[in-house]
Design an enzyme around this catalytic site. Structure first.
Site, PDB file in Angstrom:
ATOM      1  N   GLY A  86      -3.154 -12.816  11.934  1.00 41.15           N
ATOM      2  CA  GLY A  86      -4.059 -13.867  11.469  1.00 41.15           C
ATOM      3  C   GLY A  86      -5.159 -14.254  12.438  1.00 41.15           C
ATOM      4  N   ASN A 125       3.850  -7.001  12.735  1.00 43.33           N
ATOM      5  CA  ASN A 125       3.548  -6.331  11.481  1.00 43.33           C
ATOM      6  C   ASN A 125       3.567  -7.416  10.393  1.00 43.33           C
ATOM      7  OD1 ASN A 125       3.262  -4.336   9.471  1.00 43.33           O
ATOM      8  ND2 ASN A 125       4.499  -2.896  10.645  1.00 43.33           N
ATOM      9  N   ILE A 133       0.836  -1.201   0.000  1.00 40.42           N
ATOM     10  CA  ILE A 133       0.000   0.000   0.000  1.00 40.42           C
ATOM     11  C   ILE A 133       0.877   1.260   0.000  1.00 40.42           C
ATOM     12  CG2 ILE A 133      -1.895   1.187   1.168  1.00 40.42           C
ATOM     13  CD1 ILE A 133      -2.643  -1.614   0.123  1.00 40.42           C
ATOM     14  N   CYS A 155      10.378   0.892   8.872  1.00 37.26           N
ATOM     15  CA  CYS A 155      10.730   1.718   7.733  1.00 37.26           C
ATOM     16  C   CYS A 155      12.209   2.015   7.774  1.00 37.26           C
ATOM     17  CB  CYS A 155       9.961   3.027   7.776  1.00 37.26           C
ATOM     18  SG  CYS A 155      10.418   4.012   9.198  1.00 37.26           S
TER      19      CYS A 155
END
Lengths: 285, 302
Positions: free
Chosen positions: B247, B195, B75, B134
């Site tokens: 999940g 994540n 995304i 990041c």
């Protein structure tokens, strides 16, 4: 706000399949939705999954629900009968096409924004390609049912132009009654032509129209370019891979003149004037 | 008996079910579902999508690929930027019926500090989550992949707010428990994990990367076993509370993560399949507790 958006209940629910009609290459699957709104707007869509055994098919899929514009909504005494046109082309659509009467169809919807009325006094011109004819069916019915004062001209039903790959696919045209002009890629039904050729001829006759189109990306792009060239307003019901359908995943963006927008909340019906192209990477794959 | 509430980092939450950052847009969902969304809000606290200092358009499509029991997403953190968030999103999020956690990501420690200071200021913000998955543009290292980088980032931002700081851990690290310990020692109040796991898919026709961003993050049931192990490893290494996710699709899964040491759990990809997944999972979890099933791991069945 007057945007054509009927709100969805904020949870998945299970509708009951009431009928499956084979239409050549397609299935028209109808399910009774007892818990959703009875007034979805043409062009809106639902996220669909089989209520049972969704997964474990080809490639150990499907996992996510699949987005479908509804083709028809009929109010019944105990709910609304929603019809969807589908073609088994992958693990999700294959599983959906196996559903039979009394089985559960899990759904979320209606979602997105639908078609807006024609601009001013222009006549509506509906252009469909392949499975994209689905949302035009309910839109044609709604336009035909408008009070004569709102329809222009009063005695003419909306023009419907449909294009299909083959005779098997063209069987879906029967849903529209005797009205539509039909062409096919192989000439097996109607002329061998692209539906955009029919559109160009219609606009040659009378360009005072609002065009409504749904179909594969190449067709939508041809419609967009033609309408832009002739300065004809057009609304395109587009497609993009979606995970959720309600703005959560940010996966279904399409490029517009104002940057990326999520097709699920800002579409799927887009004003063609907002697009530089109707071709989106990965769509129509 | 009906009190599901939990205290998390000194904040009273109505229950232990959160959303994973970036897996639910409450503002867009309200456009689709109207006020019924607020009346039947799926989560006990709401975690915002990650905001960055400057606005971002995100990655070019395609952004999604379905995997067996999961999803790869690429995304690219589209968001309105700090100012856009504070001016247009925060007032709407303040109307939610639950506490608000704001997720932030900076491309340097100073940028992260600016974000923490500004996003931590409004009264409507209960907690902050640091997305450290990041690259740091100064060092080129992914902050969250390294215990020392993570500790430096937390040390830098810690003085900027008194509100609870949650560090969102990446599973793409050699030793997530060591990263969690680094975050704790530098002053983090909690950690959340996992994540997404790095993944990719190829276009079946061209054999070139399918996703516009080339690679993406895998989520969904496909990663649950990996996430559960990482949550257990982190929870046994740190004293601070842990938010477990990866999940989770049922009350039983939530119970597993709580038994593995999590104090709260988050639902992500399952919400894509059902916007009410958080509420359903909360109800299933409450049923497990009420029927006397302890929050101990079920015996392994073979």
């Amino acid at each position: 706000l007057t945007e054509p958006r009927t709100l969805a209940p904020p949870e998945r629910r299970v509708a009951t399949v009431s009928g499956v009609e084979r239409l050549g290459a397609y299935d028209l699957i109808t399910a009774l939705d007892r818990f959703g709104p009875s007034d979805p707007r043409p062009g809106q869509f639902y996220m669909l999954a089989a209520a049972r055994e969704w997964g474990g098919g080809g490639d150990e899929r499907p996992y996510l629900p699949r987005a479908f514009s509804y083709a028809r909504a009929r109010v019944e005494s105990d709910g609304v009968a929603l019809s969807f046109l589908l073609e088994a082309v992958g693990p999700g659509t294959e599983r959906l096409s196996e559903l039979g009467p009394e089985e559960g169809l899990a759904l979320v919807g209606p979602l997105g924004v639908g078609f807006r009325p024609p601009a001013g006094e222009t006549r509506p011109l509906l252009v469909g390609g392949g499975i994209g004819v689905a949302p035009l069916l309910c839109w044609q019915e709604e336009l035909a049912a408008r009070p004569p004062a709102a329809a222009a001209p009063a005695d003419a039903p909306p023009a419907v132009l449909l294009g299909f790959r083959s005779a098997a696919h063209a069987q879906a045209a029967a849903l529209f009654g005797p009205g539509p002009q039909v062409v096919t890629d192989d000439g097996s039904v109607g002329r061998e032509a692209l539906v955009t050729e029919l559109l160009a001829a219609e606009l040659d006759d009378d360009s005072d129209a609002t065009v409504y189109a749904c179909g594969p990306p190449q067709m939508l792009e041809a419609v967009r370019a033609l309408c832009a060239e002739r300065d004809v307003p057009a609304q395109l019901a587009m497609e993009s891979g979606m995970a959720c359908g309600f703005g959560a995943c940010f996966g279904c963006v399409v490029p517009t003149r104002n940057g990326y927008v999520r097709l699920c909340v800002d579409g799927p019906v887009m004003d063609a004037a907002d697009l530089e192209t109707a071709l989106v990477a990965g769509v129509g794959h | 008996l009906n009190d599901r509430s939990v205290e998390f980092c000194g904040v009273r939450l109505r229950g232990p079910i959160l959303n994973g950052s970036g897996t639910f847009d409450a503002i867009a969902a309200r456009r689709a579902f109207g006020d019924a969304l607020l009346e039947r809000f799926p989560f006990d606290a709401f975690v915002s999508k990650t905001i960055t200092l400057e606005p971002r358009q995100g990655n070019p499509p395609p952004r999604l690929w379905e995997t067996p029991a999961g999803l790869i997403n690429s995304i690219g953190l589209p968001n309105k930027g700090l100012t856009g968030f504070l001016e247009s999103d925060l007032p709407e999020l303040a109307g939610l019926p639950v506490s608000l956690v704001v997720s932030v990501m900076g491309f340097s420690r100073d940028e992260l500090a600016t974000l923490v200071a500004a996003a931590g200021e409004p009264d409507e913000v209960a907690m902050l989550e640091l997305n450290v998955s990041c690259p740091n543009v100064e060092t080129g290292l992914v902050m969250g992949a390294d215990p020392v980088e993570t500790a430096r980032a937390v040390e830098r931002v810690r003085p900027e707010t008194e509100k609870p700081l949650i560090v969102k851990l990446t599973p793409n690290a050699a030793d997530p428990a060591a990263v969690a310990a680094g975050a704790q020692d530098a002053g983090a109040d909690a950690v959340s994990l996992v994540n997404t796991l790095k993944g990719m898919a190829l276009d079946p026709e061209t054999r070139r990367p399918w996703l516009g961003g080339r690679t993406g993050g895998v989520s969904g049931p496909a990663i649950r076993a990996i996430a559960l192990e990482q949550v257990a490893a982190v929870a046994s290494r740190v004293e601070i509370p842990v938010i477990g996710m990866g999940g989770i699709a049922s009350g039983r899964h939530a119970a597993d993560f709580l038994a593995a040491g999590a104090s709260a759990v988050a639902v992500g990809t399952e919400s894509f399949r059902d916007p009410a997944a958080g509420r359903r999972i909360a109800a299933e979890l409450a049923d497990l507790s009420l029927t006397g099933e302890s929050l101990q791991p079920a015996s392994p069945r073979v």
